[in-house]
Design an enzyme around this catalytic site. Structure first.
Site, short mmCIF file in Angstrom:
data_model
loop_
_atom_site.label_atom_id
_atom_site.label_comp_id
_atom_site.label_asym_id
_atom_site.label_seq_id
_atom_site.Cartn_x
_atom_site.Cartn_y
_atom_site.Cartn_z
N SER A 32 39.57 40.73 41.46
CA SER A 32 40.26 39.48 41.15
C SER A 32 41.61 39.80 40.52
O SER A 32 41.98 40.96 40.33
CB SER A 32 39.43 38.63 40.18
N LYS A 33 42.35 38.74 40.18
CA LYS A 33 43.69 38.91 39.64
C LYS A 33 43.72 39.76 38.38
O LYS A 33 44.71 40.45 38.12
CB LYS A 33 44.31 37.54 39.34
N ARG A 34 42.65 39.72 37.61
CA ARG A 34 42.67 40.48 36.35
C ARG A 34 42.66 41.99 36.59
O ARG A 34 42.95 42.76 35.67
CB ARG A 34 41.51 40.07 35.45
N HIS A 35 42.36 42.41 37.81
CA HIS A 35 42.40 43.84 38.14
C HIS A 35 43.80 44.26 38.60
O HIS A 35 44.03 45.44 38.86
CB HIS A 35 41.39 44.16 39.24
N GLY A 36 44.71 43.31 38.71
CA GLY A 36 46.06 43.62 39.21
C GLY A 36 46.34 42.81 40.46
O GLY A 36 45.78 41.74 40.67
#
Length: 467
Positions: free
Chosen positions: A237-241
């Site tokens: 997801s976005k929190r991984h980049g």
């Protein structure tokens, strides 16, 4: 049989790297077997689908080079066809109208959850005469006996009990078809032979097979690809980049590097890491894809990107780099030839963003020194060699790499210094500590006027530090 695969994204956001990998696998399978690759936009979710998302998908596919043979086809252009099937199902008793309220369905769900049962519709309106003049949905009459069994190209034989499947909605109250109906009709009408998609669709497959069989047709071959996880084991997801394909372009990745990385997420060919597109087409087989999820490793992607940048032609890299250079407010035409700068700096960059940063010093002065690095290079002992080099460079009428080389080595000989005592402070003075290649070439490309100006700045800096 002509192999026909498809990529069918919903235009409710950007093109996710997971979707891009599915598209790549479908594209490779079609190319390997001399088939056709179809692009279909599944936009039946009228509330969430946007033209902006459609554009993002098309842009991402174009950037990756995954050209499609047919399409894009839009489901919203095919509502008449879907309604035709819905009407036929209602007339033949393969579907029925349901007027269950949201409140009833929510209460049913709560009761089932409390009893630790799988939430599903209970068939309340089966056999009930619901008027077509009141609000209703249409539900598919799913078989209650038997099993749905198929051989998945990735997972092997998969079996579902029909009594575990409920009567899914195939038409909403507003008249729009739902995903599970429209995808079946599209795959049938478009003669799709192989459906390669994420395994989050696995539970939809038995429902879709039952609908297909209700239409009198056999299903295509299915291959459900495991999801991509972040390095922490959670779904990517976005929190991984970055997860948007176009974000990778913005961050300076080459499309072929991203494709190479994505094809290796869950598939391999021995120990080989780098594959050309032709090699991917020749070697890829969907049956070789692992069943287990793959973890996204940004460092590995960066390494691959670096290999592609280093091994590409300086001319192409310079062309791609110009956008990133422009974002630094640099006009590469006002300075040395960008292709020459790239040729010298390319070994040091993991991305085009990195490359833009380390090429910037050839076009604009840096604003400050790194104090820690300057303490090592900008010492009092550097004043004399810098002064002597500056004097000789200022008199140079033939600004060439060879002449610059002779001056630097000549000053070292005159002052009886090792080359490092001249070269290190000179390099730091003209680059500010930014990594660069051959010193003679660096000085040559930066240009006489800028080099003299930067040496003057360095000498002033040293004096200020000694005061």
């Amino acid at each position: 049989m002509t192999v026909r695969t498809r990529f069918a994204p919903s235009p409710t956001g950007y093109l996710h790297v997971g979707g891009a990998r599915t598209a790549l696998f479908s594209w490779l399978y079609a190319r390997k077997h001399g088939g056709k690759f179809i692009l279909r936009i599944e936009d039946t979710d009228l509330e969430r689908s946007t033209q902006e998302s459609v554009n993002a998908i098309l842009e991402g596919m174009t950037w990756l080079g995954l050209e499609y043979d047919e399409g894009p086809f839009y489901q919203t252009h095919r509502f008449e066809r879907y309604q035709e099937v819905i009407t036929e199902f209602l007339q033949t008793g393969k579907a029925y109208r349901c007027n269950c309220s949201k409140e009833r369905l929510e209460k049913l769900r709560e009761e089932q959850m409390a009893n630790k049962q799988k939430p599903r519709y209970d068939g309340h309106c089966r056999g009930k005469d619901v008027s077509p003049h009141e609000p209703y949905v249409v539900r598919f009459l799913n078989p209650v006996d038997g099993v749905v069994s198929f051989v998945d190209e990735v997972r092997g034989k998969v079996t579902f009990q029909n009594n575990e499947l409920d009567d899914l909605i195939i038409r909403r109250t507003d008249g729009s078809p739902t995903y599970n109906l429209s995808v079946v009709i599209d795959d049938l009408d478009m003669n799709i032979t192989h459906v390669i998609r994420g395994d989050d669709h696995l539970n939809n497959t038995p429902r879709q097979i039952n609908i297909l069989q209700a239409m009198g047709h056999q299903p295509p071959v299915y291959a459900h690809v495991p999801m991509i996880l972040g390095d922490d084991g959670a779904r990517l997801s976005k929190r991984h980049g970055a997860v948007s394909v176009m974000q990778y372009r913005e961050e300076g990745y080459l499309p072929e590097a991203l494709l190479n990385y994505l094809v290796r997420l869950g598939w391999s060919h021995g120990d080989q890491e780098i594959f050309s597109l032709d090699e991917m087409i020749k070697l890829f087989d969907i049956t070789d894809v692992n069943r287990a999820p793959s973890s996204f490793n940004t460092e590995k992607l960066q390494w691959l990107n670096q290999q592609y940048i280093k091994n590409d032609s300086p001319a192409r890299i310079a062309h791609l780099l110009s956008v990133h250079i422009g974002e630094l407010d640099i006009d590469p035409t006002q300075g040395p030839d960008l292709e020459q700068v790239v040729a010298m700096q390319v070994e040091r960059a993991k991305s085009l963003l990195d490359l833009a940063q380390i090429c910037a010093i050839f076009y604009q002065d840096f604003t400050e020194y790194d104090a820690k690095a300057a303490k090592k290079s900008m010492q009092a002992a550097a004043v004399e060699p810098l002064t002597r080099v500056r004097e000789k460079l200022s008199e140079l009428s033939d600004w060439s790499r060879e002449a610059i080389h002779d001056i630097i080595h000549g000053v070292a000989d005159e002052l009886e210094l090792k080359m490092g005592k001249v070269g290190m402070p000179l390099r730091f003075a003209v680059t500010g500590g930014t990594p660069s290649g051959d010193l003679d070439q660096t000085v040559f490309l930066i240009g006489q006027e800028a080099v003299l100006r930067r040496i003057d700045k360095a000498l002033i800096y040293i004096q200020q530090q000694q005061a």
